[in-house]
Design a protein around this motif. Structure first.
Motif, PDB file in Angstrom:
ATOM      1  N   LEU A  51     -14.910   7.635   8.100  1.00  0.00           N
ATOM      2  CA  LEU A  51     -14.741   8.610   7.024  1.00  0.00           C
ATOM      3  C   LEU A  51     -16.084   9.039   6.437  1.00  0.00           C
ATOM      4  N   THR A  52     -17.067   8.137   6.443  1.00  0.00           N
ATOM      5  CA  THR A  52     -18.381   8.508   5.914  1.00  0.00           C
ATOM      6  C   THR A  52     -19.049   9.583   6.752  1.00  0.00           C
ATOM      7  N   THR A  53     -18.610   9.781   7.988  1.00  0.00           N
ATOM      8  CA  THR A  53     -19.166  10.862   8.805  1.00  0.00           C
ATOM      9  C   THR A  53     -18.703  12.228   8.295  1.00  0.00           C
ATOM     10  N   LEU A  54     -17.683  12.236   7.453  1.00  0.00           N
ATOM     11  CA  LEU A  54     -17.143  13.495   6.916  1.00  0.00           C
ATOM     12  C   LEU A  54     -17.676  13.821   5.529  1.00  0.00           C
ATOM     13  N   GLY A  55     -18.207  12.825   4.829  1.00  0.00           N
ATOM     14  CA  GLY A  55     -18.681  13.062   3.464  1.00  0.00           C
ATOM     15  C   GLY A  55     -18.938  11.750   2.755  1.00  0.00           C
ATOM     16  N   THR A  56     -18.838  11.784   1.428  1.00  0.00           N
ATOM     17  CA  THR A  56     -19.095  10.581   0.632  1.00  0.00           C
ATOM     18  C   THR A  56     -17.776   9.971   0.161  1.00  0.00           C
ATOM     19  N   LEU A  57     -17.777   8.650   0.092  1.00  0.00           N
ATOM     20  CA  LEU A  57     -16.565   7.895  -0.245  1.00  0.00           C
ATOM     21  C   LEU A  57     -16.711   7.166  -1.561  1.00  0.00           C
ATOM     22  N   GLU A  58     -15.583   6.987  -2.207  1.00  0.00           N
ATOM     23  CA  GLU A  58     -15.429   6.043  -3.314  1.00  0.00           C
ATOM     24  C   GLU A  58     -14.137   5.303  -3.006  1.00  0.00           C
ATOM     25  N   CYS A  59     -14.171   3.984  -3.097  1.00  0.00           N
ATOM     26  CA  CYS A  59     -13.020   3.171  -2.690  1.00  0.00           C
ATOM     27  C   CYS A  59     -12.422   2.415  -3.872  1.00  0.00           C
ATOM     28  N   SER A  60     -11.110   2.315  -3.882  1.00  0.00           N
ATOM     29  CA  SER A  60     -10.445   1.423  -4.826  1.00  0.00           C
ATOM     30  C   SER A  60     -10.530   0.013  -4.252  1.00  0.00           C
ATOM     31  N   VAL A  61     -10.101  -0.956  -5.009  1.00  0.00           N
ATOM     32  CA  VAL A  61      -9.963  -2.304  -4.455  1.00  0.00           C
ATOM     33  C   VAL A  61      -8.833  -2.278  -3.438  1.00  0.00           C
ATOM     34  N   ALA A  62      -8.837  -3.247  -2.555  1.00  0.00           N
ATOM     35  CA  ALA A  62      -7.754  -3.372  -1.580  1.00  0.00           C
ATOM     36  C   ALA A  62      -6.639  -4.217  -2.192  1.00  0.00           C
ATOM     37  N   PHE A  63      -5.404  -3.825  -1.909  1.00  0.00           N
ATOM     38  CA  PHE A  63      -4.226  -4.525  -2.419  1.00  0.00           C
ATOM     39  C   PHE A  63      -3.444  -5.090  -1.248  1.00  0.00           C
ATOM     40  N   GLN A  64      -2.929  -6.304  -1.395  1.00  0.00           N
ATOM     41  CA  GLN A  64      -2.025  -6.862  -0.396  1.00  0.00           C
ATOM     42  C   GLN A  64      -0.608  -6.657  -0.905  1.00  0.00           C
ATOM     43  N   ASN A  65       0.218  -6.019  -0.073  1.00  0.00           N
ATOM     44  CA  ASN A  65       1.581  -5.675  -0.465  1.00  0.00           C
ATOM     45  C   ASN A  65       2.560  -6.012   0.643  1.00  0.00           C
ATOM     46  N   PRO A  66       3.750  -6.471   0.273  1.00  0.00           N
ATOM     47  CA  PRO A  66       4.774  -6.664   1.303  1.00  0.00           C
ATOM     48  C   PRO A  66       5.209  -5.311   1.862  1.00  0.00           C
ATOM     49  N   ASP A  67       5.601  -5.291   3.121  1.00  0.00           N
ATOM     50  CA  ASP A  67       6.139  -4.082   3.742  1.00  0.00           C
ATOM     51  C   ASP A  67       7.501  -3.817   3.111  1.00  0.00           C
ATOM     52  N   PHE A  68       7.642  -2.668   2.461  1.00  0.00           N
ATOM     53  CA  PHE A  68       8.892  -2.394   1.749  1.00  0.00           C
ATOM     54  C   PHE A  68      10.059  -2.153   2.693  1.00  0.00           C
ATOM     55  N   THR A  69       9.804  -2.008   4.002  1.00  0.00           N
ATOM     56  CA  THR A  69      10.902  -1.840   4.962  1.00  0.00           C
ATOM     57  C   THR A  69      11.327  -3.170   5.580  1.00  0.00           C
ATOM     58  N   ALA A  70      10.647  -4.253   5.241  1.00  0.00           N
ATOM     59  CA  ALA A  70      10.980  -5.567   5.792  1.00  0.00           C
ATOM     60  C   ALA A  70      12.300  -6.066   5.220  1.00  0.00           C
ATOM     61  N   THR A  71      13.020  -6.769   6.037  1.00  0.00           N
ATOM     62  CA  THR A  71      14.267  -7.410   5.611  1.00  0.00           C
ATOM     63  C   THR A  71      14.203  -8.869   6.054  1.00  0.00           C
ATOM     64  N   LYS A  72      15.170  -9.645   5.605  1.00  0.00           N
ATOM     65  CA  LYS A  72      15.233 -11.043   6.011  1.00  0.00           C
ATOM     66  C   LYS A  72      15.444 -11.141   7.524  1.00  0.00           C
ATOM     67  N   GLU A  73      16.244 -10.225   8.052  1.00  0.00           N
ATOM     68  CA  GLU A  73      16.510 -10.212   9.488  1.00  0.00           C
ATOM     69  C   GLU A  73      15.323  -9.669  10.282  1.00  0.00           C
ATOM     70  N   GLN A  74      14.575  -8.773   9.694  1.00  0.00           N
ATOM     71  CA  GLN A  74      13.407  -8.182  10.350  1.00  0.00           C
ATOM     72  C   GLN A  74      12.181  -8.313   9.451  1.00  0.00           C
ATOM     73  N   PRO A  75      11.633  -9.526   9.348  1.00  0.00           N
ATOM     74  CA  PRO A  75      10.430  -9.692   8.531  1.00  0.00           C
ATOM     75  C   PRO A  75       9.260  -8.939   9.163  1.00  0.00           C
ATOM     76  N   LYS A  76       8.379  -8.455   8.326  1.00  0.00           N
ATOM     77  CA  LYS A  76       7.202  -7.726   8.793  1.00  0.00           C
ATOM     78  C   LYS A  76       5.995  -8.234   8.021  1.00  0.00           C
ATOM     79  N   PRO A  77       4.829  -8.167   8.637  1.00  0.00           N
ATOM     80  CA  PRO A  77       3.633  -8.662   7.940  1.00  0.00           C
ATOM     81  C   PRO A  77       3.292  -7.807   6.731  1.00  0.00           C
ATOM     82  N   ASP A  78       2.621  -8.433   5.769  1.00  0.00           N
ATOM     83  CA  ASP A  78       2.154  -7.705   4.593  1.00  0.00           C
ATOM     84  C   ASP A  78       1.122  -6.665   4.989  1.00  0.00           C
TER      85      ASP A  78
END
Length: 193
Positions: A51-78
């Protein structure tokens, strides 16, 4: 997370536009949502460097979140999610940006289900593959455009916009909690509005 009243603008009051209606519009800046649920420590820095090849960046902190489409039957990584403010070095059309972002995702080994052969295989064929089921949903890198700032010359009667010509991508609104938190932090940090 910052409180909404501390912002100089209520995001909900910004004009929402469909991406298809903006394809030819010239964009000067974007706020992006990056997400990865597979090897994020490798792919987030890689895509930020691209992305820096396109211009200048400002970044937020990174957040770890559960996959909102995950279910007990189909767990998915955060997911690891991060918002990015990208001020383009040169304006380009939204269509060009979207194509570049798909290229960047591909360079991070992103496989989209819509182009993957896996969903087209029968259960018997799937069972013969060497890929475990949890790899079918791995997302190495996802780049979503949340907001765009258009060149002032691109504004017309159909795009009535104050606030420095920022538009919300209607297909992404309402924002997820981590997107709103990232946008809020970027707005407070950069004074975007």
């Amino acid at each position: 997370m910052m409180q909404e009243q501390s912002l100089p603008i209520d995001i909900a009051t910004l004009t929402q536009s469909e991406p298809n209606d903006l394809q030819a519009q010239m964009v000067t800046a974007v706020i992006l949502a990056l997400g990865s649920n597979h090897c994020a420590a490798e792919y987030l820095p890689r895509v930020r460097e691209k992305l820096t090849t396109l211009g200048t960046l400002e970044c937020s902190v990174a957040f770890q979140n559960p996959d909102f489409t995950a279910t007990k039957e189909q767990p998915k990584p955060d997911y690891i999610n991060q918002c990015i403010y990208l001020e383009l070095g040169s304006a380009m059309s939204l269509q060009q940006l979207q194509q570049l972002f798909k290229l960047f995702e591909g360079e991070c080994h992103r496989v989209r289900e819509s182009v993957s052969i896996l969903p087209a295989l029968s259960q018997a064929e799937l069972a013969k593959t060497q890929l475990p089921p949890n790899t079918w949903r791995q997302v190495t890198m996802d780049i979503d455009i949340l907001l765009v700032r258009l060149e002032p010359s691109q504004l017309n009667d159909s795009i009535q916009q104050d606030n420095d010509s920022w538009l919300v991508m209607a297909d992404r609104y309402p924002f997820k909690a981590h997107e709103y938190a990232g946008i809020t932090a970027l707005i407070a940090k950069k004074g975007l509005f």
